[in-house]
Design a protein around this motif. Structure first.
Motif, short mmCIF file in Angstrom:
data_model
loop_
_atom_site.label_atom_id
_atom_site.label_comp_id
_atom_site.label_asym_id
_atom_site.label_seq_id
_atom_site.Cartn_x
_atom_site.Cartn_y
_atom_site.Cartn_z
N PRO A 1 4.89 -6.58 -4.17
CA PRO A 1 3.81 -7.55 -4.33
C PRO A 1 2.49 -6.87 -4.69
CG PRO A 1 5.08 -7.97 -2.33
CD PRO A 1 5.52 -6.64 -2.84
N VAL A 2 1.71 -7.55 -5.49
CA VAL A 2 0.40 -7.02 -5.88
C VAL A 2 -0.46 -6.84 -4.63
CG1 VAL A 2 -1.69 -7.45 -7.20
CG2 VAL A 2 0.54 -8.09 -8.14
N GLY A 3 -1.04 -5.66 -4.48
CA GLY A 3 -1.93 -5.40 -3.36
C GLY A 3 -1.24 -4.94 -2.09
N ALA A 4 0.11 -4.92 -2.08
CA ALA A 4 0.83 -4.51 -0.87
C ALA A 4 0.66 -3.01 -0.64
CB ALA A 4 2.31 -4.86 -0.99
N ASP A 5 0.52 -2.64 0.62
CA ASP A 5 0.43 -1.22 0.96
C ASP A 5 1.75 -0.53 0.61
OD1 ASP A 5 -2.13 -1.53 1.92
OD2 ASP A 5 -1.47 -1.87 3.99
N GLU A 6 1.64 0.66 0.03
CA GLU A 6 2.83 1.40 -0.39
C GLU A 6 3.05 2.62 0.50
OE1 GLU A 6 2.77 2.48 -4.47
OE2 GLU A 6 1.99 0.55 -5.16
N THR A 7 4.31 2.91 0.76
CA THR A 7 4.70 4.13 1.46
C THR A 7 5.79 4.81 0.64
OG1 THR A 7 4.20 3.20 3.64
CG2 THR A 7 5.62 5.14 3.57
N LEU A 8 5.55 6.04 0.28
CA LEU A 8 6.53 6.81 -0.47
C LEU A 8 7.26 7.74 0.49
CD1 LEU A 8 7.78 7.63 -3.19
CD2 LEU A 8 5.88 9.25 -3.48
#
Length: 304
Positions: free
Chosen positions: A103-110
């Motif tokens: 989703p646009v703006g969702a926090d990302e974790t790699l």
């Protein structure tokens, strides 16, 4: 030969697996307990470890490495209160990857995650003494070799090149050894007792290396003690206190552990396995093996 490498070699049962995935908040995964070991590296963003025993969640930040040496069941999520979805491994032990867009703006974790297939039947005490969760926090300039292995593995998974099928398993094995080395020798190891102390004690470590390099040799306690400049009695006391069993008892255990691996991993005649294990005759070896395993060598090999 060295003890740490041997401890992993006798437990390895298959190829390790790894994945490099992006998670978009909210996300939560429940990993079941397994016979092997696993790790998670947070390359970007944050994640929370949710222990299976409902103990306090642990926040993992960028660069943090988490090793689960006993395959302990656990959860991993963007927040401690995020619901968890069960992770289901493929038959080969690998995990399904997720879409790389959210989703646009969702926090990302790699995340960089991996698993190792290990047998617990003859687990080396070097590994059994580890806690359920080993966290190696990110520190500027710390553990450069471990960080280099993480970066190389991450790059291979992000952009596979020819040879990756060979390079990735080799990097995974390298990463596991660096993780264990970092924990025992540089991170939180208690150098007063246990295997961390054994590996750091010149006399005991030297004896262990000798036993692993030539287990077939008819070692005596005097010879092993002399390697470190200690008397028989002083060496025996120190070795037993740190390793957890007397020198020759450990030698017998290691011989039988190595013999079990040889029987199932290599198609060697029984007499060859006996000789490599320090026994002059097949009969003496078979008797010692059955006393240790409760089954004859031939039947043990057939059952594997």
């Amino acid at each position: 030969m060295d003890v740490l490498s041997d401890a992993i070699a006798v437990m390895r049962t298959g190829r390790p697996h790894s994945s490099r995935t992006v998670r978009f908040a909210p996300w939560g995964i429940r990993f079941p307990a397994s016979e092997g070991a696993g790790f998670h590296v947070v390359l970007q963003g944050t994640a929370w470890l949710l222990p299976s025993d409902d103990s306090t969640p642990l926040r993992l930040g960028p660069g943090d490495v988490l090793l689960l040496p006993h395959g302990t069941g656990h959860g991993l999520a963007d927040r401690p209160d995020t619901p968890l979805t069960d992770a289901v491994p493929a038959p080969d032990g690998s995990w399904a990857t997720l879409p790389d867009r959210g989703p646009v703006g969702a926090d990302e974790t790699l995340l960089l995650c991996g698993s190792y297939q290990l047998s617990r039947g003859r687990a080396h005490p070097l590994l059994t003494g580890l806690p359920p969760y080993v966290r190696i926090p990110a520190r500027v300039g710390a553990h450069p070799r471990l960080r280099a292995a993480v970066e190389l593995l991450g790059a291979e998974l992000a952009e596979p090149q020819p040879g990756a099928d060979t390079i990735v398993p080799a990097l995974l094995d390298t990463l596991l050894l660096y993780l264990l080395r970092t924990w025992w020798l540089a991170e939180r190891a208690d150098l007063s007792t246990g295997w961390s102390a054994a590996l750091s004690d010149p006399a005991v470590a030297g004896a262990l290396r000798a036993l692993h390099e030539d287990p077939a040799r008819p070692w005596t306690v005097e010879e092993l003690g002399a390697l470190g400049g200690l008397s028989r009695a002083a060496f025996a006391r120190r070795f037993t206190a740190l390793v957890g069993r007397p020198p020759l008892a450990y030698l017998t255990w290691w011989r039988m552990t190595s013999a079990g691996r040889l029987l199932r991993a290599e198609d060697l005649p029984l007499r060859t396995v006996a000789r490599r294990s320090g026994y002059a005759s097949e009969f003496a070896f078979a008797k010692a093996f059955k006393r240790e395993y409760g089954i004859a060598p031939g039947r043990y090999r057939a059952a594997g």
